[in-house]
Each structure stands twice: as structure tokens, then as C-alpha cells.
Design an enzyme around this catalytic site. Structure first.
Site, mmCIF file in Angstrom:
data_model
loop_
_atom_site.group_PDB
_atom_site.id
_atom_site.type_symbol
_atom_site.label_atom_id
_atom_site.label_comp_id
_atom_site.label_asym_id
_atom_site.label_seq_id
_atom_site.Cartn_x
_atom_site.Cartn_y
_atom_site.Cartn_z
ATOM 1 N N ASP B 310 0.836 -1.203 0.000
ATOM 2 C CA ASP B 310 0.000 0.000 0.000
ATOM 3 C C ASP B 310 0.874 1.257 0.000
ATOM 4 O OD1 ASP B 310 -2.184 1.616 -0.171
ATOM 5 O OD2 ASP B 310 -2.944 1.236 1.838
ATOM 6 N N GLY B 329 -1.824 8.186 3.775
ATOM 7 C CA GLY B 329 -0.872 7.370 3.023
ATOM 8 C C GLY B 329 0.559 7.468 3.489
#
Lengths: 319, 431
Positions: B310, B329
């Protein structure tokens, strides 16, 4: 005269923090140093009415990214009572709207040779980020619903003035705990000084998780009322609530407003506090807010004293 | 092309249940032979010999969940920088997420990504295409033509397909192509404006919370739809104990479901947010210890099939904002392998075979790509790992263009030392 004053300010040399970001990470001793210093400053200035020159030549910047009248005025006045210059920087909304990061804004202010920055911001943790990125003292004047340490301190100072102690008292914070920075700073400060703290309000605004930190959680004001030495009536933060956590203001007032009728069932020496601004009729009725048990206006004066103490103590460390 | 003889390495290839010290010969870009004598390799004058004594020789690692920024987010990452970071992290193949600008929802964008990857000539890049046009969750993207262009899977990346009717139709339609749908399980109404996991820490910090329910409720819906349609669904970045329970039960009923976890979710908790560091702000959020423990247990019993990075680069100036403004993120391509070694293998949660399975053959099977194996005749994608290298995370020395790692300053163990793609050495540390 200055040395004279400093000799009189007992215990201030034990203070070691350049910033005041919150009460969660302060010790009981550190909280007591601030309270004692505030008490001395209050007496020396004849109830915060006269000036000292402890911070003469210093500049305090008010960096307010969220609307405020009371807190900003209180900090400005506290700085001036100590002889400092004050500059005001206000901006609502994100600094990003001008294409500048928040940290850049603060660094610009610092470059103007500012000694202390008083910061209010809608986002929790913003003063902490600031403290990591600039050298001058950072004082948190409210970061979202996270902490408002000087409000917590002035509330505790007011209780201590009236009761001469904190340990052993039962203090209830009533209302919107979820969205209240005042509640969080009160919880940390009061717990450290040995009070029993109750948080009481609608279950959608009072998390059960506070029990894990040794705080009593209650949903019925009537059931805890007879045990309370102090009630701190928090304002419903309509502007921070994304969805409406209770069906109506009317229902809230029926369950949680401090009324004359409820006063009759409270302890004879109960103290009624409110961090202000108050929604009269929602959290408290006028007869209680203006009644003999109310110390709401004492809180305002003590706010000045506490802010003078915090500006002085942090500045001495960073000097 | 010259051959490569890798000698004396501990070859760990989960696709063949192989874990032994041996030599491997690579010729013509393929795995040619095992147990080759060193002399035999060196008789061919053009064969390079790589001594892998004390090292792990693994099938090239596969990351099925990386965001590469390009097109549209070149300030965060480019396909060139992202694939270089992938190589440094030990990955020889990555699947890139379609939440670019424009999104990967046409043949043209798929071809652009493939062309940029070919020009960069680092690792293999497999584009993931959008489920819905413009990722808006309203109309199906042209999945058939996207498959023709080279899309290996479908996802609205970072956005859930909130409309259950559209999700059901997408799963049914994809049956024709046998491609997986990669779901981002999140009920947006429950996670709201949250910036972190809803729990004691969010209560204390007064930061808006994203409850574990936001993930579990959507996971439950997705399982129902996969079960009734027979479609193939893959759950991305699972983080909550409740979702894991649901997936475990679905698998036992034979639902065609697979699931992945990111290294962030098995190594960090919501306590990290006490620093107010926006590099700890991810979606799904870092959760409490019970959820981390559930992730590790699910990696052990196979409920979680895949470990995927990810990797989500965000330029420094974006992360320098206030916590509620900063985007979600973290970068992860260059820390994933070390976190698997440090947090799963060294503490004894997984052995090398089962850990590498989740980084090689498992993601290859989910994506349906002929990778992740060192069987004779397979593409010679090989990652040679020094399992004992001790290093300190310093994003300023990373190949990624961004620096948004929550592990800055942390000491980790193990790193890729040599990475070979189709028989060519593409990366050598300290070379």
C-alpha cells in the site's frame, strides 16, 4: 523592582518547560507551580489590575486560526500586564487556502523576533507540530477539542481558591465531553491533583472509554448531583458537531440544564462553574448562573492570572 | 544475454515448497537448472557467478498494491522513481493502483502506464484498472477493453464501490474475464471525516475516529455479493479484527475471496498518532493492539493471503499540513520486506516459506500473472536477500520521491541485496 518581584515569586525556578501544550503530560508538581505562580501574580497586581515589568522588551504573538474573543483578549491583557508587546495574527480557515503551510506561517511570525507564540487552531496537535518546528515558546490556547490548558488551570485555580484544596473533591463536568477541550484539560489536571472526576452528559457525547482512565462516566445528572462539590457546565459545541448527537435542545435542557430546582438537591456549598460563553437556558438557567454559588466571573479574573504565570514561566526557560 | 549462476544461497521458493541451499543457473532470462556445479557454470565464459552464501534466494517479490503517482501526481512519485524504489525494496513485479489523474479507466491510460514502465526498464508493472468510469462509482468502466489493454485486476482504489448494485454487477461482469475485483472496504458514512482509528487514543486526542465497523460492515456486504455472484473478490489492506473473522468464515464456506494486509497494519498501532505525525495517518487507520494481534494470527492461519505494501507517496509539503488537512498514506515499497523480516519472521510468527509465499506466489495467483516462482522454465525474476543486514530507516536515502514514512529512524533487519528481472541484474545494493 524587578529583582524584588522575582524574589517574591517562590518556586518558579523549579519550572523547566519551554512550552505549555497541554496538561496531560504535566506532573502534579508542575501544575502546582503554575497555580502558585498565578496566585502570587494575582496578589502582586491587586487582582490582576496593575502592571509588572517581568516581560518588558518581550513580544508575544497571538496566532489565532480560529475565532476567539475571550481567550485572545485574556492572553493579550496578561502579556501587557507583564510589560510585553503583543501582536495579533488572526486567520480563519486553513493557511493552505493562501498556498502556505501552517508551519511556514508560524516560521514567518517567529522571524519577527517573537519570544512566545500563543496558538489556537481547530485541529488537535497543531501546537505540538509548531513546537517541533520553531524555537520560541509555544502556548496552546485551544487545539480543536483536544486541550485548552490555561482554561483547565484557571478552573482548577478557582476551585482551589474557594476550597483551599483539590484532593478529595468530587468535580463533575457536564455536557458535551466529546467536543470539549476544556473537559480534557480539566480531567488531566484534576486527576493529577487527586480529585474524583465525573463526566456526565448524553451517551452520544460521553464516551465509556473515559472509564479506562479512571474517570467516572454518568448519564444522569440527577443521580450524581448530591455527591458533587463542583459542577463545570460545558457549552454545547454546536459548531463542532457533524451530526446532531441528541434529538433536541429542549430535551437536552430537560436532562442536563442546571436549574434552581436542581440546585435545591445539591450540596449547600456546591460551586457552579462554566468556561463560557454559556448558552443561557440550555446548560444553565440565569438564576443559577448569576446566583450565589456561581464563580463564573472569578474564573475570568483567574484566567488572567494563570496566563500571566504561563507566559512568565515558559519565557524564563527559553530566555 | 549472459547467464547467471547464483551459488550457495538458501533458496526459498514457496511455489515448490523448496527451502534448501543450492545453486541456480539462469540462462536466456529463465530459470535453467538447479544443483549446477560451480565449474559447469563458469565453463561458459559469459556466465556471471553471484555468491549468495548466507543469503536467501527468493522468487522476485510481488507487490500487488502500489500507488505510483503517474499520471497526474508526479510531485509525489513517477513510474520511474516508484519502480526504482520497488527494486530497492526487493520487488520485481508490482501492480499499480488506478487512482491517478486521469484515472486508469481507458485503454489509453493503461497503455501510457505500460509505456512509462517499459521506458523506465526497472521492474515489471501490471496496471490495475478502475471498476467505474472516473472512479465515480456510477457507471462500469469498459472492463473488456481494459483487459485487452493489459489490466490485471479492477479497483476503485482508495474509494469503496459504495453502491451495492454496481458492485454486484461488476463482480458478475468480471466472471467473463476471470479477473479479481480489489475492494477497498469502507463505509464512508461511518468513517466520516475521521483521521485515525476510533478508540481510547482518538478519544484522548479528540481526533475524529474511523471505527473498525466502517471496514467490517463493508467486508460483510462484499462477502455476500461475492458469494451470490460467484465472483472473485480480493479485500485490500484489511486492518480490523471483525473483518478478519468474516473473511475466515467466508473462506471456510468456499467463497472466492482473498485478502491482503499492509506491513503498517501488523507493525504499528494507533498509539503512533500521539505524536500527531501526519506520516502515521493512513486509511484504513492504524488500529489498536487487538487488531494488530488479529492480523498476525490471520497471517499465520492463512486468512490473510497476501502482504502488500500500500505504498502511497505524498509530497513533503502535503504532509506538512495540519493533521486533518494532510492526505492519507505512507511510502512502503522500501520498508515492506524489512518489516516482514523484523516483525513476522524474527519474532517467529512466520517462517521464511510462509512469509515469502505472501510476497510471491500468492499475489501472483490473485493477479493471474505467471510470476512468483523459481520453477525451471519460469521467468528469472529473483530477489537475493541479506536477512541479517541491520539498517536505519532514512527516507532521504530512499529511491521514492516522497519521504512520508512512519518508520523514520527505526532500526530494521534484512534487505534485498541483488534483484534480477528476467535474467538481468537490475539492482545491487552498494554497487
Amino acid at each position: 523592582m524587578n529583582t524584588d518581584v522575582m524574589e517574591k515569586l517562590a518556586g518558579t525556578d523549579r519550572w523547566t518547560q519551554p512550552d505549555l501544550l497541554g496538561l496531560e503530560h504535566l506532573s502534579a508538581e508542575e501544575i502546582t507551580i503554575i497555580l502558585d505562580t498565578a496566585q502570587q501574580l494575582k496578589e502582586m497586581t491587586n487582582g490582576c489590575a496593575e502592571k509588572l515589568d517581568l516581560l518588558r522588551g518581550c513580544t508575544v504573538a497571538n496566532l489565532f486560526f480560529e475565532n476567539s474573543t475571550r481567550t485572545r483578549t485574556s492572553f493579550s491583557l496578561a502579556a501587557r500586564r507583564l510589560g510585553a508587546d503583543v501582536i495579533d495574527f488572526s486567520s480563519s480557515g486553513s493557511s493552505l487556502s493562501k498556498g502556505e503551510t501552517f508551519i511556514d506561517t508560524a516560521k514567518n511570525i517567529e522571524a519577527m523576533n517573537v519570544d512566545s507564540v500563543v496558538v489556537r487552531h481547530r485541529t488537535p496537535g497543531t501546537p505540538h507540530l509548531l513546537a517541533k518546528n520553531i524555537r520560541c515558546s509555544v502556548i496552546n490556547a485551544g487545539d480543536g477539542a483536544h486541550e485548552h490548558p490555561t482554561q483547565g488551570l484557571l478552573d482548577i485555580m478557582t476551585i482551589r481558591e474557594h476550597r483551599k484544596k483539590i484532593a478529595g473533591l468530587t468535580v463533575a463536568l457536564i455536557g458535551d465531553i466529546s467536543h470539549s477541550r476544556t473537559a480534557r484539560s480539566n480531567i488531566w489536571g484534576l486527576k493529577k491533583l487527586g480529585a474524583h472526576v465525573i463526566v456526565c452528559g448524553p451517551s452520544t457525547l460521553v464516551s465509556r472509554r473515559w472509564e479506562e482512565l479512571g474517570v467516572e462516566v454518568a448519564y444522569s445528572l440527577d443521580s450524581i448531583l448530591p455527591r458533587c462539590d463542583v459542577l463545570n457546565l460545558l457549552r454545547i459545541q454546536f459548531e463542532r458537531q457533524i451530526t446532531r448527537p441528541f434529538p433536541s435542545v429542549r430535551e437536552y435542557a430537560l436532562l442536563y440544564a442546571m436549574t434552581g430546582e436542581r440546585m435545591a438537591r445539591a450540596k449547600d456549598d456546591i460551586l457552579i462553574m462554566a468556561p463560557g460563553p454559556i448558552n443561557r437556558g440550555t446548560e444553565v438557567t440565569p438564576e443559577v448562573a448569576d446566583g450565589p454559588h456561581s464563580v463564573i466571573l472569578h474564573q475570568v479574573t483567574n484566567g488572567l492570572a494563570v496566563r500571566m504565570a504561563v507566559l512568565y514561566l515558559t519565557h524564563e526557560v527559553n530566555r | 544475454m549472459s547467464g547467471i549462476l547464483i551459488t550457495n544461497g538458501r533458496v526459498v521458493d514457496p511455489s515448490q515448497s523448496m527451502d534448501r541451499v543450492t545453486n541456480i543457473l539462469i540462462e536466456e532470462g529463465k530459470v535453467a537448472a538447479y544443483d549446477v556445479a560451480i565449474d559447469a557454470g563458469s565453463t561458459n565464459g559469459s556466465t556471471i557467478t553471484l555468491d549468495a552464501s548466507g543469503k536467501i534466494v527468493a522468487p522476485g517479490l510481488i507487490d500487488m498494491h502500489a500507488h505510483l503517482g503517474e499520471p497526474g501526481g508526479e510531485e509525489d512519485e513517477t513510474i520511474e522513481s516508484g519502480t526504482k524504489a520497488a527494486l530497492s525494496g526487493g520487488f520485481t513485479s508490482i501492480a499499480c493502483a488506478p487512482n491517478t489523474n486521469p484515472p486508469i479507466d481507458t485503454q489509453g491510460t493503461v497503455q501510457f502506464v505500460k509505456q512509462q514502465a517499459a521506458d523506465a526498464d526497472n521492474c515489471n508493472v501490471y496496471p490495475i484498472a478502475c471498476v467505474s468510469k472516473n472512479r465515480s462509482g456510477e457507471e462500469l468502466a469498459e472492463m473488456g477493453t481494459l483487459v485487452d489493454a493489459g489490466a490485471v485486476a479492477f479497483s476503485d482504489a482508495c474509494s469503496p464501490v459504495s453502491n451495492p448494485e454496481l458492485m454486484r454487477r461488476a463482480l458478475e461482469y468480471l466472471l467473463m474475464f476471470d479477473k479479481p475485483l480489489l475492494s477497498h472496504p469502507e463505509v464512508r458514512e461511518l468513517s466520516g471525516d475521521g483521521v485515525m482509528h476510533e478508540g481510547l487514543v482518538s478519544t484522548v486526542l479528540a481526533l475524529p475516529g474511523m471505527p473498525a465497523d466502517a471496514e467490517a460492515v463493508m467486508t460483510s456486504r462484499d462477502i455476500s455479493l461475492a458469494e451470490s455472484t460467484g465472483g472473485r473478490i480480493h479485500m485490500m489492506h484489511i486492518s480490523a479484527a471483525g473483518s478478519i473473522d468474516l473473511i475466515r468464515r467466508a473462506k471456510s464456506r468456499g467463497v472466492r475471496i482473498t485478502a491482503e494486509v499492509s506491513p503498517q497494519h501488523f507493525s504499528l498501532t494507533d498509539e503512533s498518532l500521539r505524536s500527531f505525525d501526519s506520516n502515521c495517518k493512513i486509511n484504513p487507520p492504524l488500529r489498536g493492539q487487538q487488531h494488530v494481534d488479529a492480523c498476525i494470527a490471520a497471517l499465520k492461519d492463512g486468512t490473510l493471503d497476501v502482504i502488500a505494501s500500500d505504498h502511497q507517496p505524498q509530497a513533503v509539503e502535503k504532509k506538512m499540513q495540519e493533521l486533518d488537512q494532510a492526505p492519507f498514506g505512507v511510502i512502503a515499497l522500501e520498508t515492506t520486506l524489512a518489516l516482514v523480516i523484523t516483525k513476522l519472521i524474527r519474532p517467529g510468527h512466520l517462517d521464511w516459506l510462509s512469509a515469502l509465499e505472501k510476497l510471491t506466489i500468492r499475489p501472483a495467483r490473485v493477479l493471474g500473472i505467471p510470476k512468483g516462482t523459481l520453477q525451471i522454465g519460469a521467468d528469472a525474476d529473483v530477489t537475493i536477500i541479506d536477512p541479517d543486514e541491520t539498517w536505519t530507516v532514512d527516507p532521504e536515502h530512499f529511491f521514492s520521491k516522497s519521504e512520508n514514512t512512519p518508520y523514520r529512524g527505526e532500526t530494521l533487519y534484512g534487505r534485498a541485496s541483488t534483484v534480477i528481472v528476467s535474467g538481468a541484474v537490475k539492482f545491487e545494493r552498494n554497487a
